[in-house]
Design an enzyme around this catalytic site. Sequence first.
Site, PDB file in Angstrom:
ATOM      1  N   ALA A   1     -88.011  83.289 -22.219  1.00  0.00           N
ATOM      2  CA  ALA A   1     -87.871  82.168 -22.898  1.00  0.00           C
ATOM      3  C   ALA A   1     -86.642  81.256 -22.170  1.00  0.00           C
ATOM      4  CB  ALA A   1     -87.177  82.331 -24.216  1.00  0.00           C
ATOM      5  N   MET A   2     -86.449  80.044 -22.310  1.00  0.00           N
ATOM      6  CA  MET A   2     -85.378  79.079 -21.442  1.00  0.00           C
ATOM      7  C   MET A   2     -84.621  78.440 -22.271  1.00  0.00           C
ATOM      8  SD  MET A   2     -84.741  78.356 -18.356  1.00  0.00           S
ATOM      9  CE  MET A   2     -83.432  77.198 -18.359  1.00  0.00           C
ATOM     10  N   GLU A   3     -83.351  78.305 -21.775  1.00  0.00           N
ATOM     11  CA  GLU A   3     -82.353  78.030 -22.514  1.00  0.00           C
ATOM     12  C   GLU A   3     -82.310  76.482 -22.332  1.00  0.00           C
ATOM     13  OE1 GLU A   3     -81.987  79.966 -20.100  1.00  0.00           O
ATOM     14  OE2 GLU A   3     -80.098  79.515 -18.750  1.00  0.00           O
TER      15      GLU A   3
ATOM     16  N   GLU B   1     -80.856  82.956 -26.040  1.00  0.00           N
ATOM     17  CA  GLU B   1     -81.257  81.570 -25.509  1.00  0.00           C
ATOM     18  C   GLU B   1     -80.410  80.546 -26.360  1.00  0.00           C
ATOM     19  OE1 GLU B   1     -82.638  81.491 -22.888  1.00  0.00           O
ATOM     20  OE2 GLU B   1     -83.910  83.197 -22.975  1.00  0.00           O
TER      21      GLU B   1
ATOM     22  N   GLU C   1     -85.883  76.240 -14.337  1.00  0.00           N
ATOM     23  CA  GLU C   1     -84.946  76.952 -13.709  1.00  0.00           C
ATOM     24  C   GLU C   1     -86.060  77.781 -12.875  1.00  0.00           C
ATOM     25  OE1 GLU C   1     -82.766  79.699 -16.313  1.00  0.00           O
ATOM     26  OE2 GLU C   1     -81.786  80.609 -14.637  1.00  0.00           O
TER      27      GLU C   1
HETATM   28  N1  BES Z   1     -82.728  81.701 -18.232  1.00  0.00           N
HETATM   29  C1  BES Z   1     -83.658  82.794 -18.711  1.00  0.00           C
HETATM   30  C2  BES Z   1     -85.156  82.449 -18.258  1.00  0.00           C
HETATM   31  C3  BES Z   1     -85.506  82.287 -16.887  1.00  0.00           C
HETATM   32  C4  BES Z   1     -85.522  83.350 -16.111  1.00  0.00           C
HETATM   33  C5  BES Z   1     -85.838  81.003 -16.375  1.00  0.00           C
HETATM   34  C6  BES Z   1     -86.116  83.210 -14.781  1.00  0.00           C
HETATM   35  C7  BES Z   1     -86.348  81.066 -15.024  1.00  0.00           C
HETATM   36  C8  BES Z   1     -86.495  82.106 -14.238  1.00  0.00           C
HETATM   37  C9  BES Z   1     -83.544  82.959 -20.002  1.00  0.00           C
HETATM   38  O1  BES Z   1     -82.348  82.870 -20.420  1.00  0.00           O
HETATM   39  C10 BES Z   1     -83.764  84.629 -20.013  1.00  0.00           C
HETATM   40  O2  BES Z   1     -82.845  85.271 -19.527  1.00  0.00           O
HETATM   41  N2  BES Z   1     -84.805  85.016 -20.539  1.00  0.00           N
HETATM   42  C11 BES Z   1     -85.058  86.501 -20.525  1.00  0.00           C
HETATM   43  C12 BES Z   1     -84.907  87.041 -21.995  1.00  0.00           C
HETATM   44  C13 BES Z   1     -83.449  87.283 -22.333  1.00  0.00           C
HETATM   45  C14 BES Z   1     -83.384  87.960 -23.665  1.00  0.00           C
HETATM   46  C15 BES Z   1     -83.159  88.279 -21.594  1.00  0.00           C
HETATM   47  C16 BES Z   1     -86.456  86.347 -20.275  1.00  0.00           C
HETATM   48  O3  BES Z   1     -87.205  85.281 -20.278  1.00  0.00           O
HETATM   49  O4  BES Z   1     -87.092  87.375 -20.092  1.00  0.00           O
HETATM   50 ZN    ZN Z   2     -80.879  84.196 -19.999  1.00  0.00          ZN
END
Ligand code: BES
Ligand code: ZN
Length: 850
Positions: A255-257, A291, A122
Site C-alpha cells: 500500500a501507499m501513503e 499508511e 514513490e
Molecule cells: N511507502 C511504502 C510503499 C512503497 C514502497 C512505495 C516502495 C513505493 C516503493 C508504504 O508505506 C509501505 O511501506 N508499505 C509496505 C507495507 C507496510 C505495512 C510495511 C508494503 O507495501 O509492503
Molecule cells: Zn511505509
Amino acid sequence: MKDAGQRRIHLADYRPFSHRITQVSLTFRLAPEATRVISKIAFEPNPGAEPGPFFLHGEELRLVGARIDGRDVTPEPAEGGITCAVPEGPFVWEAEVEISPATNTALEGLYMSNGMYCTQCEAEGFRKITYYPDRPDVMAPFDVRIESDLPVLLSNGNPVASGPGWAEWEDPWPKPAYLFALVAGDLVNHPDRFTTRSGRDVALNIWVRQGDLGKCAFGMDALKRAMVWDERVYGREYDLDVFNIVAVDDFNMGAMENKGLNIFNASAVLASPQTATDANFERIESIIAHEYFHNWTGNRITCRDWFQLCLKEGLTVFRDQQFSGDERSRAVQRINDVLALRARQFREDNGPLAHPVRPESFVEINNFYTATIYEKGAEVIGMLRRLVGDEGYARALDLYFTRHDGQAATIEDWLKVFEDATGRDLSQFRLWYSQAGTPRIGVEESHADGTYTLTLTQETPPTPGQPDKAPLLIPVAVGLLSPEGAEVVPTRVLELSQPRQSFTFEGLTARPVASILRGFSAPVIMQRKLSAEICAFLLAHDTDPFSKWEAGRALAKDLLVCRIAGKPASEAACFDALEALLRDDDLDPAFRALTLSLPGEDDLAQTLFDAGRTPDPIVIHAARRAFRGDIAARLGETLARLYDQMVTPGPYRPDAKDAGKRALRQAALGYLSLNDGGARATAQYRRADNMTEQLGALTCLLDIARADDALEAFRNQWRGDRLVMDKWFGLQASMAAPDATETVIGCLTEDDAFDWKNPNRFRSVLGGLAANAAGFHHPSGAGYRLLADWLIRLDPVNPQTTARMATAFETWRRYDADRQGMIREALERIAARPGLSRDTAEMVSRILGD
Ligand code: BES
Ligand code: ZN
C-alpha cells in the site's frame, strides 16, 4: 562493486535543488493511450542552493509544449529529463505532455488496472507523469483538475468543485511529488465519518469495485482505531476533511501513503470472514495503520533524500508494531515481529545484499525498500526507546514533530531531537545507521561469593564494502532467576558498548539462571550455548514472554540440528516441556500456538551454515517432517484435546482472542493430520464457514497427500475471487513435494487463471516456489531454471517485481558447489539479457557479488 554500466547515486553528493516551488497546478485529460498532463508550476530561486542549471526529471513523456512566463521555450533533453534556460527571479513554468497509462505495465507513474486509472509515484514515479524536480526535498501545495467520463475522480487533499466529466482537488499541505496520487474509475464507496480530538469532522471512504463492497468493513474499523490510537499515543491528529482509501488489483507493493488518498493493493485492504484468513485480517489492520501513521511520519515530515528512507519507514513500522501490540497481544506481536525480522532481515544482513539502515549509495532506489530499512530500521528505534526510556522517547517525538513539521528531514535531525530532549550523547549509537551486518553476542558467566558476573562480547561480521566493524552500543535486557525458578533480579538494561564487557550482580547466594536479551532488546544473534535442561527451565519459568518462547525455540532448534546431522540427542525433556506448556490453560492460546511452530527450513539452513556446515534443503525438509511426526505421536492426546477445546463459539470474529484460539487449533490440526490420515481436516474442510478454517484444513490435507479433490472443490467454489485464487495458487506452489515441484509449477503457470502480469498472482506462484525451500533447491536445478525463466519474462514488463523476486537467490552461497554452480548459471543468464532493467541488473550483480 561493478555497476554494469549504471549510474550510482551517493549520499555524499546531496545538493539542494536550485529552486523552490510555491504552487503546483495540474490538469489531467484522461485517455487510455494518450492522457494529456498540463502542469503549471511556480518556481523561485532557492536561497539555500548554489546556482546551477535548471533541471527537471522526466521519463517516457512526449512533450507537446513548454512555456516560461507565458512564452514558448524549447527545453534541452538531458539524461533522465530536461534542462532549460530560466529567468533569474521567480517564474511560472508550464508544460503539456502526453503519456500512455494503458501500456504502462510497470505499475509506476499513471497506469491502468481493470479499467481504472491509478498512480504510484514513490519513489521516483512522478517523473513518468510530468517534468518535475522529482525529489523528496522539494515540497509544494498542489491543486489538481481531472477530466474524464469515469464516475469517480480522486486526488490528494480536499475536494473543491466538480461537475459532469471533471473534478478539482486542493491539497494545502506542502508535499513532495512522490505523495501525489490520482484515481479515476467506476468505483463504489464504503463511507464512514471520524471526528478528531479537536473537532474536525473527517469523511472516510474506502473505494472499491462494485463486487467488493462487502469486504470493506474491517478495513474501515481498523482505520478508525488507528486514528484514535495516533491521537492518544502520539498526540497526532488528521489534518484534512477527507481520507480516501482505494483498493487496486494490480499493485507492486502492499500500500501507499499518498496524502489524503492512500492506494492499497486489494489484498492489503479487502477482507470478509469467508474470503480472508486471520493472518490476512491482522496484516490488513497493520497496513492500514502503517499508511495512516505516515501522515505524520512521512508526509508532514518527509525525507530529505532517499538515503533517509528509514526515517519514515523504520519509524512508521515501529509505530504500526506498537499499535498492533496495543490492539492485540504485546507478547505475541513481539514474537511475530522477531520471527519476521530473522526470516527476512537476518537473511539479508548475512548475505550479499547486506547494507546499512541508511545506505551510502544505490543504483535503483526501488531496490532499497528492504527488510533492513524497514525492520531493522524499526528495531533501531526500539533500542533508542529502551535507552532513553518511555518518557524520554515521548519528549523526543514531541520535539521532532514541532521542530520538523513541514520539512524534509535527515537521520541527523532525528538523532538530534533525542539528544536535545534527553541530554544523551548518541555518537556511538548512530553507528547502527551506518554499519551493516548482524552483531554476534557471546556470553560468559561466573558466580563466586554471592556475585554473579555476566561477560558479554560483541562482534559484527564483515559485509559487502564494510570489512571492519566498530563496536556498537547494544541494549541487552537481562533478568535473573533463582534455581527454583523465581525471578531474583527483574529486567535490567545492560549497555554493551565495548567489544568485551563485564556486568556484575551482587547478593546472589545461589548461582542464578540468566534470561538474556529479554524482549529481543537488540537485533543481534546470541551465541549462547544452553543445555537442554536450562532451555526447558527457562521455557517453564521465564517471566519475559519473548524469552520464554525463545527458550523453547532454541530447544527445538538444537534437536532439529542434531537430527539433520544424524547425531543422537535426548528429546524427552523437550517433549515433556512442550506438553506441559500446551496443557497450561493460563497461557494465551496464540502464545501456545507459537511454541508449537518449529523453526522453518530456511532458518535451519542459515543456522547450519553459521555453524560451518553446508545445508542440504532436502535433508532439512525430511528431518523437520520426521520431527513433526514424532511430536504428533508423542503429544497426540494433548493435541487432540486442544483441538476439541479451542473452538470459537458464535459467528466468526477476526479479533485477537478468537484468532489465537484458531491458531492453536490449527497448529494442533497440523500435527494430528499426520496421525489421523486427514480425517479431522476433511471434516473441518466440509464444515468451515470461514477462510481461516477452510484454508487451514486444505493446508493439512495437502501436507499429507496430493488432495486433488479438495483443490478442485476449492477452485470451483472460489474461481470468481482473485484474492482467494491467489491462495489456491500460492498454497500449491509452496507445498509441492520436492520431486513434484517442477510439475506443479508447470501446471500452475499453464493454468488459464495464471495472469502473470498481475503481481499478486505472479508472487503467489513464483514466490511460493521460492518459499518452498526443498522444491526450489531440488538437486536437478529445475527450481532455479524455472524462476530464472520467469524473471527474464517479467523483467521487461515489471522491473520492480522482478528485482524483488530475484532475492530468492540471495542465500546461494550457503549451498554446495553443484547448487552454487546452477544458481550462478541462472543469475548469469538473467544478467546477460539485453535491455535488462536497471532494477534487476543491480540486484543480480549484487547477489553475484561482482
Ligand atoms: N511507502 C511504502 C510503499 C512503497 C514502497 C512505495 C516502495 C513505493 C516503493 C508504504 O508505506 C509501505 O511501506 N508499505 C509496505 C507495507 C507496510 C505495512 C510495511 C508494503 O507495501 O509492503
Ligand atoms: Zn511505509
